[in-house]
Design an enzyme around this catalytic site. Structure first.
Site, PDB file in Angstrom:
ATOM      1  N   ASP A 135       0.901  -1.047   0.544  1.00  0.00           N
ATOM      2  CA  ASP A 135       0.064   0.139   0.138  1.00  0.00           C
ATOM      3  C   ASP A 135       1.363   1.721  -0.044  1.00  0.00           C
ATOM      4  O   ASP A 135       1.600   0.972   1.148  1.00  0.00           O
ATOM      5  CB  ASP A 135      -0.867  -0.151   1.375  1.00  0.00           C
ATOM      6  CG  ASP A 135      -1.630   1.127   1.128  1.00  0.00           C
ATOM      7  OD1 ASP A 135      -2.600   1.405   0.972  1.00  0.00           O
ATOM      8  OD2 ASP A 135      -1.879   1.641   2.189  1.00  0.00           O
ATOM      9  N   GLU A 141      -1.731  -1.356  -5.974  1.00  0.00           N
ATOM     10  CA  GLU A 141      -3.223  -0.463  -6.384  1.00  0.00           C
ATOM     11  C   GLU A 141      -2.828  -0.057  -8.120  1.00  0.00           C
ATOM     12  O   GLU A 141      -1.759   0.434  -7.608  1.00  0.00           O
ATOM     13  CB  GLU A 141      -3.447   0.713  -5.340  1.00  0.00           C
ATOM     14  CG  GLU A 141      -4.094  -0.129  -4.019  1.00  0.00           C
ATOM     15  CD  GLU A 141      -4.469   0.372  -2.920  1.00  0.00           C
ATOM     16  OE1 GLU A 141      -5.544   1.280  -2.432  1.00  0.00           O
ATOM     17  OE2 GLU A 141      -3.694   1.944  -2.944  1.00  0.00           O
ATOM     18  N   CYS A 176     -12.376  -3.904   6.396  1.00  0.00           N
ATOM     19  CA  CYS A 176     -11.453  -4.840   7.431  1.00  0.00           C
ATOM     20  C   CYS A 176     -10.843  -6.761   6.533  1.00  0.00           C
ATOM     21  O   CYS A 176     -11.619  -7.165   6.064  1.00  0.00           O
ATOM     22  CB  CYS A 176     -12.620  -4.900   8.878  1.00  0.00           C
ATOM     23  SG  CYS A 176     -12.291  -6.137  10.427  1.00  0.00           S
ATOM     24  N   ASP A 212      -2.675   0.905   7.016  1.00  0.00           N
ATOM     25  CA  ASP A 212      -2.334   0.987   6.131  1.00  0.00           C
ATOM     26  C   ASP A 212      -1.846  -0.640   5.903  1.00  0.00           C
ATOM     27  O   ASP A 212      -1.602  -0.850   5.028  1.00  0.00           O
ATOM     28  CB  ASP A 212      -0.759   1.968   6.096  1.00  0.00           C
ATOM     29  CG  ASP A 212      -1.107   2.986   5.507  1.00  0.00           C
ATOM     30  OD1 ASP A 212      -2.252   3.816   5.217  1.00  0.00           O
ATOM     31  OD2 ASP A 212      -0.039   3.939   6.288  1.00  0.00           O
TER      32      ASP A 212
END
Length: 369
Positions: free
Chosen positions: A155, A254, A321, A350
């Site tokens: 991330d 991502e 979550c 993160d």
């Protein structure tokens, strides 16, 4: 100075007197690059390719490209620009390097061939970047240690450059959070001082090359910290990307649209934007981290070291979550604290997003997932 061509006088040498001080291959390569730029624009070979923009002296990076550059083998401390030196022929120079070119020598011993070199200036220093063609080699395969560690979710962010779903060894320390050194923010005070001096010494109506000596002095003072910032940023990025490419069999990031993320918020005269200064600061921090450069480095380094790279949809990765899968924006209490409103699981926000990124890649790779 341009004038009529006299009989017996070479055309370029008479019309363009600066030509005598430049190797002919530099100009020839510049003409080839210009021809390529025009051809690409006319053929629309790439989406979003705009009208070719010529370089402007004083407002672009000083660089040139040329073939025919070789390494002097006797001491590995010199490169020969322009081929062999011969009287009456093209100009050739021997340039001393700051340190021996051992890496280039190893590539040449493996059968590599220098295709092109780009010589550029960054601050007060000049750099030579060699484009070497190597013989075809078998594709790299992941090692046993990489396969055992498996997949890592990454991330990317501003508060920390990267958070990973598994610990990585970085500078001999195992960590899941890589702090952001904020190279640009730490140097902004010194840059602002010379930026003010440069602005005060600018004479309106004059081109950059005709400005005063004081203006050029301030410009040179700004070039050095900018070069240092770029070098420190590249060092941080290379350490991170190599660790991810060599320690895991698969890296998942991502699929971020950086261009959309860093758009200005000023709006228009009819509909002015809000919180423009805050958004400008965020954009500056995003571009300082350089998400696109990290992805570019991971793309070729994973191929080098036998691992693979995957990009997943970034939607709701920081609001989900990683244990129960519940999606709620209220679960992210602060910038770094994530506490699920359904199951009560608490984790660094993160790191939880990195777990979601890795899990989303596994669901995508699994048939029917």
């Amino acid at each position: 100075m341009i004038g009529p061509v006299r009989a017996g006088q070479p055309w370029p040498r008479y019309r363009y007197r600066w030509w005598d001080g430049v190797n002919a291959m530099v100009c020839q390569q510049a003409f080839r690059d210009a021809d390529t730029a025009w051809s690409n624009w006319l053929s629309r070979s790439r989406e979003g390719l705009g009208y070719p923009r010529p370089k402007q002296r004083g407002r672009c990076r000083d660089s040139f490209r040329m073939p025919g550059v070789g390494l002097v083998p006797e001491n590995l401390r010199h490169i020969r620009i322009g081929g062999e030196r011969r009287p009456g022929g093209q100009k050739a120079f021997r340039v001393r390097l700051h340190r021996p070119a051992y890496r280039l020598a190893r590539l040449l011993q493996r059968g590599g061939e220098v295709q092109m070199v780009t010589i550029s200036r960054s601050g007060p220093r000049w750099f030579a970047a060699f484009n070497v063609r190597l013989p075809a080699t078998p594709a790299a395969v992941a090692t046993r240690a990489q396969r055992e560690r498996g997949t890592v979710g990454v991330d990317l962010g501003v508060e920390v450059i990267s958070a990973t779903s598994r610990p990585i060894q970085l500078q001999k320390v195992a960590t899941q959070l890589v702090a952001n050194p904020r190279h640009l923010a730490n140097a902004r005070r010194a840059l602002a001082k010379w930026e003010r001096r440069k602005a005060r010494r600018w004479v309106k109506g004059r081109p950059a090359r005709e400005q005063s000596r004081g203006w050029h002095e301030a410009k040179d003072h700004m070039a050095k910290p900018h070069a240092q910032i770029a070098a420190h940023r590249a060092d941080t990025q290379h350490h991170l990307t190599k660790a991810l490419a060599t320690q895991f069999a698969r890296a998942v990031i991502e699929d971020l649209q950086v261009k959309n993320m860093s758009k200005s918020a000023k709006g228009t005269l009819e509909e002015p934007g809000s919180m423009v200064r805050q958004k400008a600061g965020l954009n500056r921090a995003l571009l300082d981290v350089s998400f696109g450069e990290i992805r570019r480095q991971l793309t070729y380094k994973t191929a080098w070291y036998g691992s693979t790279l995957s990009a997943v949809n970034p939607a709701y990765t920081s609001q989900t979550c990683h244990r129960c899968g519940h999606v709620d924006r209220k679960s992210r209490r602060t910038r770094s604290v994530f506490q699920c409103t359904a199951c009560g699981a608490e984790v660094h926000a993160d790191i939880g997003a990195a777990h979601n990124i890795a899990a989303r890649d596994e669901r995508t790779a699994t048939p029917g997932g």
